[in-house]
Scaffold this motif. Structure first.
Motif, PDB file in Angstrom:
ATOM      1  N   GLN A 172      -4.900  -6.224  -5.742  1.00 19.40           N
ATOM      2  CA  GLN A 172      -3.782  -7.163  -5.755  1.00 19.40           C
ATOM      3  C   GLN A 172      -2.669  -6.545  -4.918  1.00 19.40           C
ATOM      4  O   GLN A 172      -2.302  -5.385  -5.135  1.00 19.40           O
ATOM      5  CB  GLN A 172      -3.306  -7.370  -7.199  1.00 19.40           C
ATOM      6  CG  GLN A 172      -2.119  -8.295  -7.353  1.00 19.40           C
ATOM      7  CD  GLN A 172      -1.587  -8.263  -8.783  1.00 19.40           C
ATOM      8  OE1 GLN A 172      -1.169  -7.227  -9.280  1.00 19.40           O
ATOM      9  NE2 GLN A 172      -1.624  -9.403  -9.450  1.00 19.40           N
ATOM     10  N   GLN A 173      -2.139  -7.303  -3.953  1.00 18.67           N
ATOM     11  CA  GLN A 173      -1.076  -6.776  -3.114  1.00 18.67           C
ATOM     12  C   GLN A 173       0.119  -7.712  -3.136  1.00 18.67           C
ATOM     13  O   GLN A 173       0.060  -8.808  -2.573  1.00 18.67           O
ATOM     14  CB  GLN A 173      -1.543  -6.559  -1.670  1.00 18.67           C
ATOM     15  CG  GLN A 173      -0.488  -5.871  -0.818  1.00 18.67           C
ATOM     16  CD  GLN A 173      -0.928  -5.607   0.607  1.00 18.67           C
ATOM     17  OE1 GLN A 173      -1.712  -6.358   1.175  1.00 18.67           O
ATOM     18  NE2 GLN A 173      -0.422  -4.528   1.192  1.00 18.67           N
ATOM     19  N   SER A 174       1.180  -7.241  -3.750  1.00 21.51           N
ATOM     20  CA  SER A 174       2.435  -8.001  -3.758  1.00 21.51           C
ATOM     21  C   SER A 174       3.185  -7.737  -2.464  1.00 21.51           C
ATOM     22  O   SER A 174       2.997  -6.688  -1.835  1.00 21.51           O
ATOM     23  CB  SER A 174       3.280  -7.585  -4.963  1.00 21.51           C
ATOM     24  OG  SER A 174       2.579  -7.842  -6.163  1.00 21.51           O
TER      25      SER A 174
ATOM     26  N   LYS B 204       4.422  -4.240  -0.921  1.00 19.82           N
ATOM     27  CA  LYS B 204       3.895  -3.186  -1.792  1.00 19.82           C
ATOM     28  C   LYS B 204       2.504  -2.753  -1.347  1.00 19.82           C
ATOM     29  O   LYS B 204       1.794  -3.497  -0.664  1.00 19.82           O
ATOM     30  CB  LYS B 204       3.811  -3.706  -3.236  1.00 19.82           C
ATOM     31  CG  LYS B 204       5.132  -4.135  -3.821  1.00 19.82           C
ATOM     32  CD  LYS B 204       6.014  -2.949  -4.157  1.00 19.82           C
ATOM     33  CE  LYS B 204       7.225  -3.377  -4.960  1.00 19.82           C
ATOM     34  NZ  LYS B 204       8.115  -2.220  -5.265  1.00 19.82           N
ATOM     35  N   ALA B 205       2.135  -1.558  -1.776  1.00 23.02           N
ATOM     36  CA  ALA B 205       0.771  -1.098  -1.547  1.00 23.02           C
ATOM     37  C   ALA B 205      -0.182  -1.863  -2.463  1.00 23.02           C
ATOM     38  O   ALA B 205       0.217  -2.297  -3.554  1.00 23.02           O
ATOM     39  CB  ALA B 205       0.670   0.398  -1.830  1.00 23.02           C
ATOM     40  N   PRO B 206      -1.417  -2.031  -2.042  1.00 19.92           N
ATOM     41  CA  PRO B 206      -2.406  -2.679  -2.920  1.00 19.92           C
ATOM     42  C   PRO B 206      -2.588  -1.902  -4.218  1.00 19.92           C
ATOM     43  O   PRO B 206      -2.382  -0.691  -4.267  1.00 19.92           O
ATOM     44  CB  PRO B 206      -3.677  -2.651  -2.075  1.00 19.92           C
ATOM     45  CG  PRO B 206      -3.198  -2.581  -0.667  1.00 19.92           C
ATOM     46  CD  PRO B 206      -1.967  -1.726  -0.734  1.00 19.92           C
ATOM     47  N   LYS B 207      -3.021  -2.632  -5.244  1.00 22.22           N
ATOM     48  CA  LYS B 207      -3.286  -2.033  -6.552  1.00 22.22           C
ATOM     49  C   LYS B 207      -4.682  -2.473  -6.986  1.00 22.22           C
ATOM     50  O   LYS B 207      -5.002  -3.673  -6.940  1.00 22.22           O
ATOM     51  CB  LYS B 207      -2.248  -2.530  -7.570  1.00 22.22           C
ATOM     52  CG  LYS B 207      -2.549  -2.190  -9.008  1.00 22.22           C
ATOM     53  CD  LYS B 207      -1.607  -2.947  -9.937  1.00 22.22           C
ATOM     54  CE  LYS B 207      -2.004  -2.809 -11.392  1.00 22.22           C
ATOM     55  NZ  LYS B 207      -1.175  -3.641 -12.282  1.00 22.22           N
ATOM     56  N   VAL B 208      -5.507  -1.518  -7.398  1.00 21.09           N
ATOM     57  CA  VAL B 208      -6.855  -1.867  -7.827  1.00 21.09           C
ATOM     58  C   VAL B 208      -6.803  -2.568  -9.180  1.00 21.09           C
ATOM     59  O   VAL B 208      -6.140  -2.108 -10.103  1.00 21.09           O
ATOM     60  CB  VAL B 208      -7.772  -0.620  -7.866  1.00 21.09           C
ATOM     61  CG1 VAL B 208      -7.279   0.433  -8.854  1.00 21.09           C
ATOM     62  CG2 VAL B 208      -9.208  -1.019  -8.155  1.00 21.09           C
ATOM     63  N   ILE B 209      -7.490  -3.704  -9.289  1.00 23.67           N
ATOM     64  CA  ILE B 209      -7.537  -4.436 -10.546  1.00 23.67           C
ATOM     65  C   ILE B 209      -8.964  -4.573 -11.091  1.00 23.67           C
ATOM     66  O   ILE B 209      -9.147  -4.836 -12.279  1.00 23.67           O
ATOM     67  CB  ILE B 209      -6.882  -5.833 -10.424  1.00 23.67           C
ATOM     68  CG1 ILE B 209      -7.524  -6.648  -9.295  1.00 23.67           C
ATOM     69  CG2 ILE B 209      -5.381  -5.697 -10.225  1.00 23.67           C
ATOM     70  CD1 ILE B 209      -7.022  -8.089  -9.226  1.00 23.67           C
ATOM     71  N   ILE B 210      -9.951  -4.376 -10.245  1.00 21.19           N
ATOM     72  CA  ILE B 210     -11.357  -4.396 -10.650  1.00 21.19           C
ATOM     73  C   ILE B 210     -12.104  -3.365  -9.812  1.00 21.19           C
ATOM     74  O   ILE B 210     -11.863  -3.258  -8.599  1.00 21.19           O
ATOM     75  CB  ILE B 210     -12.006  -5.777 -10.444  1.00 21.19           C
ATOM     76  CG1 ILE B 210     -11.393  -6.838 -11.348  1.00 21.19           C
ATOM     77  CG2 ILE B 210     -13.540  -5.705 -10.668  1.00 21.19           C
ATOM     78  CD1 ILE B 210     -11.732  -6.710 -12.824  1.00 21.19           C
TER      79      ILE B 210
ATOM     80  N   ALA C 177     -13.863   3.090  -5.121  1.00 24.47           N
ATOM     81  CA  ALA C 177     -12.652   2.261  -5.037  1.00 24.47           C
ATOM     82  C   ALA C 177     -11.472   3.165  -4.699  1.00 24.47           C
ATOM     83  O   ALA C 177     -11.590   4.386  -4.710  1.00 24.47           O
ATOM     84  CB  ALA C 177     -12.407   1.541  -6.354  1.00 24.47           C
ATOM     85  N   PHE C 178     -10.359   2.541  -4.397  1.00 26.32           N
ATOM     86  CA  PHE C 178      -9.127   3.271  -4.073  1.00 26.32           C
ATOM     87  C   PHE C 178      -8.174   3.124  -5.248  1.00 26.32           C
ATOM     88  O   PHE C 178      -7.657   2.027  -5.485  1.00 26.32           O
ATOM     89  CB  PHE C 178      -8.501   2.725  -2.789  1.00 26.32           C
ATOM     90  CG  PHE C 178      -9.470   2.691  -1.632  1.00 26.32           C
ATOM     91  CD1 PHE C 178     -10.072   1.511  -1.251  1.00 26.32           C
ATOM     92  CD2 PHE C 178      -9.788   3.854  -0.956  1.00 26.32           C
ATOM     93  CE1 PHE C 178     -10.986   1.472  -0.199  1.00 26.32           C
ATOM     94  CE2 PHE C 178     -10.690   3.835   0.105  1.00 26.32           C
ATOM     95  CZ  PHE C 178     -11.296   2.646   0.474  1.00 26.32           C
ATOM     96  N   ASP C 179      -7.961   4.225  -5.997  1.00 26.27           N
ATOM     97  CA  ASP C 179      -7.213   4.067  -7.234  1.00 26.27           C
ATOM     98  C   ASP C 179      -5.747   4.462  -7.145  1.00 26.27           C
ATOM     99  O   ASP C 179      -4.952   4.054  -7.991  1.00 26.27           O
ATOM    100  CB  ASP C 179      -7.909   4.807  -8.387  1.00 26.27           C
ATOM    101  CG  ASP C 179      -7.983   6.314  -8.177  1.00 26.27           C
ATOM    102  OD1 ASP C 179      -8.290   7.022  -9.157  1.00 26.27           O
ATOM    103  OD2 ASP C 179      -7.753   6.784  -7.038  1.00 26.27           O
ATOM    104  N   ILE C 180      -5.378   5.258  -6.176  1.00 26.42           N
ATOM    105  CA  ILE C 180      -3.978   5.637  -6.002  1.00 26.42           C
ATOM    106  C   ILE C 180      -3.632   5.508  -4.522  1.00 26.42           C
ATOM    107  O   ILE C 180      -4.375   6.000  -3.669  1.00 26.42           O
ATOM    108  CB  ILE C 180      -3.711   7.075  -6.496  1.00 26.42           C
ATOM    109  CG1 ILE C 180      -4.029   7.177  -7.986  1.00 26.42           C
ATOM    110  CG2 ILE C 180      -2.247   7.468  -6.243  1.00 26.42           C
ATOM    111  CD1 ILE C 180      -3.959   8.591  -8.534  1.00 26.42           C
ATOM    112  N   TRP C 181      -2.518   4.853  -4.235  1.00 28.25           N
ATOM    113  CA  TRP C 181      -2.096   4.585  -2.865  1.00 28.25           C
ATOM    114  C   TRP C 181      -0.714   5.173  -2.592  1.00 28.25           C
ATOM    115  O   TRP C 181       0.137   5.213  -3.477  1.00 28.25           O
ATOM    116  CB  TRP C 181      -2.023   3.071  -2.627  1.00 28.25           C
ATOM    117  CG  TRP C 181      -3.316   2.332  -2.726  1.00 28.25           C
ATOM    118  CD1 TRP C 181      -4.108   2.185  -3.843  1.00 28.25           C
ATOM    119  CD2 TRP C 181      -3.974   1.627  -1.672  1.00 28.25           C
ATOM    120  NE1 TRP C 181      -5.205   1.409  -3.540  1.00 28.25           N
ATOM    121  CE2 TRP C 181      -5.153   1.054  -2.220  1.00 28.25           C
ATOM    122  CE3 TRP C 181      -3.686   1.388  -0.323  1.00 28.25           C
ATOM    123  CZ2 TRP C 181      -6.040   0.283  -1.463  1.00 28.25           C
ATOM    124  CZ3 TRP C 181      -4.561   0.613   0.426  1.00 28.25           C
ATOM    125  CH2 TRP C 181      -5.722   0.072  -0.139  1.00 28.25           C
ATOM    126  N   GLY C 182      -0.499   5.579  -1.347  1.00 32.00           N
ATOM    127  CA  GLY C 182       0.839   5.905  -0.910  1.00 32.00           C
ATOM    128  C   GLY C 182       1.592   4.608  -0.640  1.00 32.00           C
ATOM    129  O   GLY C 182       1.032   3.514  -0.719  1.00 32.00           O
TER     130      GLY C 182
END
Lengths: 108, 121
Positions: A39-41, A44-50, B107-112
């Motif tokens: 999910q990317q607002s 903002k940086a993307p955030k893993v949701i699944i 997966a990519f779990d932490i992003w800058g």
């Protein structure tokens, strides 16, 4: 390595369910269970949701769910909320990573 | 809590080499894959490549001839070099930690927060 195909946009009313598809091939989505959704607002940086097709990281609401059938993965947002209006990307790992084209979710 | 911070020049001329560094804080850089991902303005995400803490790498085939990703565990940093840049390389560049399941990158779990790089003459 082509990008995975997602619909450009989907929409729904608050409380409804929407599903975003992510279509690849037997060499990526269909061949491995390493599909993730982000999910990317705006700004903002993307955030893993699944991740791993259908697993939710800690803190992600259970209204987000993932599934896969053949070469197509899906993200379903149940009980759509206004804050869910943003961009969503799928991603698959099959020896290398490939992202989907992205989907804009609109809450009507 | 692991945090990532990108750094590097924001403006390059065509044919120059893009060099970015990602600093890892709040956790270990060991036993993880670390990746670079970019996003052109108004467009989608593109995976660039990753490096394991041991130095093993894997790159996007479409960029492989121009990309080098490396790691410096002592400094808790990993880096991206992209040679012979063109205008199409203009993008927001993210560094990210790769979650492994348990040893497969998944997966990519932490992003800058991302750093914008513009290529222009």
């Amino acid at each position: 390595q082509s990008a995975l195909t997602q619909p450009r946009s989907v929409s729904g009313s608050p409380g409804q369910s929407v599903t975003i598809s992510c279509t690849g091939t037997s060499s990526d989505v269909g061949g491995y269970n390493y599909v993730s959704w982000y999910q990317q607002s705006p700004g903002k940086a993307p955030k893993v949701i699944i991740y791993d097709v259908n697993k939710r990281p800690s803190g992600v609401p259970d209204r987000f769910s993932g599934s896969k059938s053949g070469n197509t993965a899906s993200l379903t947002i149940s009980g759509l909320q206004p804050e869910d209006e943003t961009d969503y990307y799928c991603c698959s790992y099959s020896g290398s990573f490939v992202f989907g084209t992205g989907t804009k979710v609109t809450v009507l | 809590q692991v945090q990532l911070q990108e750094s590097g020049p924001g403006l390059l001329k065509p044919s120059e080499t893009l060099s970015l560094t990602c600093t890892v804080s709040g956790g270990s850089i060991s036993s993880h894959y670390w990746s670079w991902i970019r996003q052109p303005p108004g467009k989608g995400l593109e995976w660039i490549g990753y490096v394991y803490s041991s130095g093993t790498t894997n790159y996007n085939p479409s960029l492989k001839s121009r990309v080098t990703v490396s790691v410096d565990t002592a400094k808790k940093q990993f880096s991206l070099q992209l040679s012979s840049v063109i205008a199409a390389d203009t993008a927001l560049y993210y560094c990210a930690r790769v979650f492994s399941d348990p040893i497969i990158p998944a997966a990519f779990d932490i992003w800058g927060q991302g750093t914008m790089v513009t290529v222009s003459s």
